[in-house]
Write a protein that holds these residues in place. Structure first.
Motif, PDB file in Angstrom:
ATOM      1  N   UNK A 127       8.754 -13.158   3.252  1.00 48.15           N
ATOM      2  CA  UNK A 127       9.587 -12.284   2.421  1.00 48.15           C
ATOM      3  C   UNK A 127       8.858 -11.861   1.152  1.00 48.15           C
ATOM      4  N   UNK A 128       8.195 -12.830   0.489  1.00 47.60           N
ATOM      5  CA  UNK A 128       7.505 -12.525  -0.768  1.00 47.60           C
ATOM      6  C   UNK A 128       6.425 -11.470  -0.555  1.00 47.60           C
ATOM      7  N   UNK A 129       5.587 -11.663   0.470  1.00 46.97           N
ATOM      8  CA  UNK A 129       4.502 -10.718   0.697  1.00 46.97           C
ATOM      9  C   UNK A 129       5.013  -9.388   1.237  1.00 46.97           C
ATOM     10  N   UNK A 130       6.111  -9.420   2.013  1.00 50.78           N
ATOM     11  CA  UNK A 130       6.694  -8.160   2.491  1.00 50.78           C
ATOM     12  C   UNK A 130       7.210  -7.340   1.305  1.00 50.78           C
ATOM     13  N   UNK A 131       7.942  -7.992   0.377  1.00 48.59           N
ATOM     14  CA  UNK A 131       8.446  -7.290  -0.812  1.00 48.59           C
ATOM     15  C   UNK A 131       7.299  -6.737  -1.661  1.00 48.59           C
ATOM     16  N   UNK A 132       6.279  -7.562  -1.873  1.00 49.08           N
ATOM     17  CA  UNK A 132       5.120  -7.118  -2.653  1.00 49.08           C
ATOM     18  C   UNK A 132       4.464  -5.908  -1.983  1.00 49.08           C
ATOM     19  N   UNK A 133       4.282  -5.987  -0.662  1.00 45.62           N
ATOM     20  CA  UNK A 133       3.602  -4.910   0.051  1.00 45.62           C
ATOM     21  C   UNK A 133       4.415  -3.619   0.050  1.00 45.62           C
ATOM     22  N   UNK A 134       5.739  -3.729   0.088  1.00 44.06           N
ATOM     23  CA  UNK A 134       6.572  -2.526   0.046  1.00 44.06           C
ATOM     24  C   UNK A 134       6.399  -1.802  -1.289  1.00 44.06           C
ATOM     25  N   UNK A 135       6.505  -2.538  -2.388  1.00 45.27           N
ATOM     26  CA  UNK A 135       6.374  -1.917  -3.712  1.00 45.27           C
ATOM     27  C   UNK A 135       4.968  -1.365  -3.939  1.00 45.27           C
ATOM     28  N   UNK A 136       3.959  -2.146  -3.576  1.00 46.16           N
ATOM     29  CA  UNK A 136       2.585  -1.660  -3.755  1.00 46.16           C
ATOM     30  C   UNK A 136       2.323  -0.463  -2.854  1.00 46.16           C
ATOM     31  N   UNK A 137       2.931  -0.469  -1.668  1.00 46.91           N
ATOM     32  CA  UNK A 137       2.760   0.663  -0.763  1.00 46.91           C
ATOM     33  C   UNK A 137       3.382   1.937  -1.290  1.00 46.91           C
ATOM     34  N   UNK A 138       4.607   1.842  -1.818  1.00 49.96           N
ATOM     35  CA  UNK A 138       5.300   3.019  -2.347  1.00 49.96           C
ATOM     36  C   UNK A 138       4.522   3.623  -3.513  1.00 49.96           C
ATOM     37  N   UNK A 139       4.155   2.803  -4.474  1.00 52.34           N
ATOM     38  CA  UNK A 139       3.478   3.328  -5.665  1.00 52.34           C
ATOM     39  C   UNK A 139       2.033   3.706  -5.372  1.00 52.34           C
ATOM     40  N   UNK A 140       1.386   2.982  -4.465  1.00 49.36           N
ATOM     41  CA  UNK A 140       0.040   3.367  -4.039  1.00 49.36           C
ATOM     42  C   UNK A 140       0.055   4.714  -3.333  1.00 49.36           C
ATOM     43  N   UNK A 141       1.087   4.950  -2.525  1.00 48.80           N
ATOM     44  CA  UNK A 141       1.237   6.236  -1.838  1.00 48.80           C
ATOM     45  C   UNK A 141       1.403   7.372  -2.833  1.00 48.80           C
ATOM     46  N   UNK A 142       2.224   7.151  -3.853  1.00 42.32           N
ATOM     47  CA  UNK A 142       2.404   8.174  -4.887  1.00 42.32           C
ATOM     48  C   UNK A 142       1.078   8.462  -5.593  1.00 42.32           C
ATOM     49  N   UNK A 143       0.299   7.409  -5.852  1.00 44.52           N
ATOM     50  CA  UNK A 143      -0.998   7.578  -6.520  1.00 44.52           C
ATOM     51  C   UNK A 143      -1.953   8.414  -5.666  1.00 44.52           C
ATOM     52  N   UNK A 144      -1.994   8.133  -4.374  1.00 42.28           N
ATOM     53  CA  UNK A 144      -2.857   8.900  -3.473  1.00 42.28           C
ATOM     54  C   UNK A 144      -2.442  10.372  -3.440  1.00 42.28           C
ATOM     55  N   UNK A 145      -1.145  10.619  -3.345  1.00 41.98           N
ATOM     56  CA  UNK A 145      -0.637  11.991  -3.245  1.00 41.98           C
ATOM     57  C   UNK A 145      -1.006  12.802  -4.482  1.00 41.98           C
ATOM     58  N   UNK A 146      -0.730  12.238  -5.651  1.00 45.34           N
ATOM     59  CA  UNK A 146      -1.013  12.958  -6.905  1.00 45.34           C
ATOM     60  C   UNK A 146      -2.516  13.159  -7.077  1.00 45.34           C
ATOM     61  N   UNK A 147      -3.294  12.117  -6.763  1.00 47.69           N
ATOM     62  CA  UNK A 147      -4.749  12.219  -6.904  1.00 47.69           C
ATOM     63  C   UNK A 147      -5.319  13.283  -5.986  1.00 47.69           C
ATOM     64  N   UNK A 148      -4.851  13.327  -4.736  1.00 42.52           N
ATOM     65  CA  UNK A 148      -5.354  14.320  -3.788  1.00 42.52           C
ATOM     66  C   UNK A 148      -5.092  15.741  -4.248  1.00 42.52           C
ATOM     67  N   UNK A 149      -3.893  15.998  -4.784  1.00 42.38           N
ATOM     68  CA  UNK A 149      -3.555  17.344  -5.293  1.00 42.38           C
ATOM     69  C   UNK A 149      -4.479  17.721  -6.451  1.00 42.38           C
ATOM     70  N   UNK A 150      -4.644  16.796  -7.394  1.00 41.66           N
ATOM     71  CA  UNK A 150      -5.442  17.097  -8.592  1.00 41.66           C
ATOM     72  C   UNK A 150      -6.917  17.278  -8.270  1.00 41.66           C
ATOM     73  N   UNK A 151      -7.444  16.506  -7.316  1.00 40.01           N
ATOM     74  CA  UNK A 151      -8.862  16.619  -6.977  1.00 40.01           C
ATOM     75  C   UNK A 151      -9.190  17.994  -6.395  1.00 40.01           C
ATOM     76  N   UNK A 152      -8.245  18.589  -5.672  1.00 37.96           N
ATOM     77  CA  UNK A 152      -8.492  19.923  -5.110  1.00 37.96           C
ATOM     78  C   UNK A 152      -8.280  21.032  -6.139  1.00 37.96           C
ATOM     79  N   UNK A 153      -7.664  20.717  -7.271  1.00 31.95           N
ATOM     80  CA  UNK A 153      -7.376  21.748  -8.276  1.00 31.95           C
ATOM     81  C   UNK A 153      -8.316  21.694  -9.474  1.00 31.95           C
ATOM     82  N   UNK A 154      -8.976  20.557  -9.647  1.00 35.28           N
ATOM     83  CA  UNK A 154      -9.897  20.408 -10.784  1.00 35.28           C
ATOM     84  C   UNK A 154     -11.329  20.550 -10.269  1.00 35.28           C
TER      85      UNK A 154
END
Length: 396
Positions: A127-154
């Motif tokens: 349970x502990x690692x599943x909860x940790x992985x869910x939160x890190x996955x959600x915010x890591x996904x947001x980081x990848x998405x924003x970074x990918x957009x900015x890298x193609x625009x800068x």
């Protein structure tokens, strides 16, 4: 603090690592240099694990040593960001810095595994690692998405430098939260040497079989990693946005299934659940063999994220389950890490060579067959029963 450490690590990591391959290619890296991005970190780990383990076993404050290494690791993000300022050897510098950062990272990770086995009782780890992985996955996904957009625009390379510098700042936060774990160092026992642990390990047959099967699976799994990057960029003409989409859909697949894998492990055991995940991972290269569209590739990456979620979470859980509850714990972690990192070093280089010999489609189908066979080995280990007498001696 464990969750905050995971979140800041995930954001920083996902702002740099999914884009290192395409960054190196834009700087002029060839196929073998791209493969070294995957294999050189493992070589650095192999060089550093034994000396680090000896030091850890003798150190009075292992926890302080671990979080200092975490600061050093994240500092390499800054060095990668500075590479475009170099007049020559820029792709080589990227490969070198990505490789070198794994030297302190792998040791800090070994310490973290040991701390988690002390801090979190076995019945709560799923349970502990599943909860940790869910939160890190959600915010890591947001980081990848924003970074990918900015890298193609800068404009290149400024976008990469800005994003990698921000990743460095999150990395420093990650190390800070690591240093704030509520970990109380136990009174140190006289540590056994690696050689003594190897002798004791002969009684721990399941750990040995798990390590050997993990070596084989890691080899068959990672041999395709650089080929996916090369194929997406060179043949499907993926830009930064598409590379981020590949990572995002994989992360979403993982987030949606972490709880499911944790529940499966609770019902069937870590070994069986992990083996099922490796069998699903095994078919991914065959699915990619005929792909000519990045959209179809993204669908397969989503499936890959679902399958890989089980392996990444349950390989740690199974390792912690098999560790002896005595002074040799860190030595066991070191030996397992050496075995898997040796496979991780050889595999991308061997995979790139084999790909250039047989071609893309044949490589993908052969890789699938090899992954299936290695998955069956893990099933055999999961079904292997140990003697009670061995367990009583501290073996597994």
């Amino acid at each position: 603090m464990n969750l905050l450490n995971g979140i800041t690590f995930s954001i920083g990591y996902n702002m740099i690592m999914p884009f290192v391959g395409i960054f190196a290619i834009k700087l002029g890296a060839n196929n073998y240099e791209v493969s070294l991005i995957n294999s050189l970190p493992a070589l650095m780990a192999l060089i550093g694990i034994l000396p680090a383990t000896i030091f850890i076993n003798k150190a009075k404050n292992v926890f302080k040593f671990a979080y200092i290494l975490e600061y050093i690791t994240r500092s390499f993000y800054l060095l990668v960001a500075l590479v475009p300022f170099m007049s020559k050897f820029r792709p080589e510098a990227v490969v070198l810095f990505v490789g070198l950062l794994n030297l302190p990272a792998i040791v800090a990770g070994m310490c973290w595994q040991s701390f988690m086995s002390d801090l979190i009782p076995e019945e709560f780890r799923g349970k502990v690692f599943a909860d940790r992985n869910i939160w890190t996955g959600v915010l890591g996904t947001a980081a990848v998405f924003i970074t990918g957009i900015l890298l193609d625009r800068i404009k290149f390379p400024y976008g990469y430098q800005i994003m990698f510098f921000i990743a460095f700042l999150f990395g420093i936060l990650d190390a800070y939260y690591y240093s704030k774990f509520h970990y109380v160092s136990h009174k140190k026992e006289a540590s056994a040497s690696i050689l003594d642990s190897l002798k004791t390990m002969m009684q721990s047959k399941k750990f040995i079989y798990f390590s050997l099967a993990s070596f084989i699976f890691t080899f068959t799994w990672m041999m395709a990693w650089p080929i996916f990057t090369i194929y997406k960029v060179d043949d499907l003409h993926a830009n930064n946005m598409w590379m981020s989409i590949s990572t995002i859909v994989g992360s979403v697949g993982s987030i949606l299934t972490y709880k499911w894998w944790a529940n499966l492990a609770d019902r069937k055991g870590n070994g069986i659940a992990l083996s099922i995940s490796t069998l699903l991972i095994a078919i991914i290269p065959a699915l990619w063999a005929k792909v000519t569209s990045l959209f179809v590739g993204a669908v397969i990456d989503f499936f890959g994220g679902m399958a890989t979620a089980g392996y990444t979470m349950l390989s740690l859980n199974w390792l912690l389950e098999l560790l002896p509850d005595h002074k040799e714990k860190m030595n066991y972690i070191a030996i397992y890490t050496i075995v898997t990192q040796f496979a991780a070093f050889l595999s991308p280089i061997a995979g790139t060579w084999f790909y250039e010999v047989v071609g893309y489609e044949a490589f993908m189908y052969i890789t699938t067959v090899l992954r299936v066979l290695s998955s069956l080995l893990l099933f055999a280990v999961a079904l292997y029963k140990t003697e009670k007498s061995v367990l009583n001696k501290g073996g597994v």
